[in-house]
Design an enzyme around this catalytic site. Sequence first.
Site, short mmCIF file in Angstrom:
data_model
loop_
_atom_site.label_atom_id
_atom_site.label_comp_id
_atom_site.label_asym_id
_atom_site.label_seq_id
_atom_site.Cartn_x
_atom_site.Cartn_y
_atom_site.Cartn_z
N ASP A 73 16.96 7.41 52.74
CA ASP A 73 18.19 8.18 52.62
C ASP A 73 18.46 9.18 53.95
O ASP A 73 17.90 9.21 54.84
CB ASP A 73 17.89 9.02 51.23
CG ASP A 73 19.35 9.99 51.08
OD1 ASP A 73 20.42 9.43 50.94
OD2 ASP A 73 19.00 11.11 50.82
N ALA B 135 20.86 12.85 54.20
CA ALA B 135 20.75 14.22 53.84
C ALA B 135 20.06 14.68 52.83
O ALA B 135 19.76 13.91 51.58
CB ALA B 135 22.15 14.67 53.26
N ALA C 246 27.63 21.57 41.42
CA ALA C 246 27.85 20.59 42.38
C ALA C 246 26.76 19.61 42.73
O ALA C 246 27.01 18.62 43.02
CB ALA C 246 28.29 21.09 43.79
N MET D 247 24.17 14.52 42.46
CA MET D 247 24.04 14.16 44.02
C MET D 247 23.33 12.71 44.02
O MET D 247 22.34 12.52 43.15
CB MET D 247 23.34 15.25 44.57
CG MET D 247 23.10 15.27 46.15
SD MET D 247 24.53 15.05 46.83
CE MET D 247 25.05 16.77 46.69
N LYS E 76 30.67 9.48 47.03
CA LYS E 76 31.49 10.90 46.83
C LYS E 76 32.62 10.86 45.78
O LYS E 76 32.84 12.02 44.87
CB LYS E 76 31.92 11.52 48.03
CG LYS E 76 30.57 11.51 48.98
CD LYS E 76 29.56 12.28 48.54
CE LYS E 76 28.35 12.34 49.58
NZ LYS E 76 26.94 12.71 49.02
N HIS F 57 30.92 10.89 42.62
CA HIS F 57 30.40 12.29 42.09
C HIS F 57 31.30 13.35 41.59
O HIS F 57 31.15 13.93 40.56
CB HIS F 57 29.85 12.74 43.51
CG HIS F 57 29.02 14.00 43.69
ND1 HIS F 57 27.84 14.12 44.22
CD2 HIS F 57 29.36 15.26 43.08
CE1 HIS F 57 27.29 15.40 43.95
NE2 HIS F 57 28.09 16.11 43.42
N ARG G 104 25.37 3.81 44.65
CA ARG G 104 23.95 4.10 43.88
C ARG G 104 24.45 4.55 42.63
O ARG G 104 25.71 5.17 42.57
CB ARG G 104 23.28 5.15 44.43
CG ARG G 104 22.67 4.91 45.75
CD ARG G 104 22.44 6.18 46.30
NE ARG G 104 21.85 5.95 47.78
CZ ARG G 104 21.63 6.91 48.63
NH1 ARG G 104 22.11 8.23 48.31
NH2 ARG G 104 21.26 6.69 50.00
N ASP H 277 16.03 11.85 48.03
CA ASP H 277 15.64 12.97 47.37
C ASP H 277 16.27 13.18 46.05
O ASP H 277 16.66 14.18 45.32
CB ASP H 277 16.11 14.26 48.22
CG ASP H 277 17.45 14.04 48.63
OD1 ASP H 277 18.14 15.15 48.43
OD2 ASP H 277 17.97 13.13 48.99
#
Length: 275
Positions: free
Chosen positions: A15, A17, A48, A52, A56, A59, A163, A189
């Site tokens: 991944d 970030a 927010a 994650m 986006k 999200h 994902r 993460d």
Amino acid sequence: MHYQPPSKLQAVVLDWAGTVVDFGSFAPTQIFVEAFAEFGVAVSLEEARGPMGMGKWDHIRTLCNQPQIAERYRAVFNRQPTDEDVTALYERFMPLQIEKIALHSAVIPGALEAIEKLRVQGLKIGSCSGYPAVVMAKVVELARQNGYVADHVVATDEVPNGRPHPAQALANVIALGISDVAACVKVDDTWPGILEGRSAGMWTVALTCSGNALGRTYAQYKAMPAAELAQERERITQMFEGSRPHYLIDTIVDLPAVIDDINARLARGETPQGT
């Protein structure tokens, strides 16, 4: 002919970030807060961070589906947020994200050294992200300037489903010419990123401290008292439970030791699907 599982690993799919760059995963999360604020809707950093790992747009849709955020939206616009509203938020999010991405582009301490150890063993370095291609291009360029270049990059809008679907991880398998998904490790993460690896049939490694789950800067992480860090690790381990990672480690610095362990398991005939 009969199926012969691979005897050693061929690739790692990383991944971005919170894994290789942007310790604490601040670049995506802070921008969600700012984008909603421009519509007069308050969203906390903690809220927010919830979904994650997804693409986006998904999200933002997930955030808008949360009753307390939907209610704040209704108070401003006199209606529940529709898909069109989500798209409007996303279209505001994108330029903000591109503009601010450099603020959180530092490579995670020890990442370059860890990745070099993997390369020395002959492993290919794939990568994927919840970022769309237009943001990813900037992330990749900033990483290159800081000394990190992956062998392949897949953005969330370059596959039919982001994902937790396996498409991005599998796109790396195809592009890198990997012979068996069991010869790959997905490192992430977030739980959607671990589910992605699991559904792709890969070994999975969840990062507990460098990413979204802990949500601290590197300096804050290093300054945490041992008892508090142990407590947070326990919380994050429970958070990841449903995604069933094969391994949990603090940061990518600990990855080479995990790679050695997986290679030993493969040599014994174990596969990721069997565990």
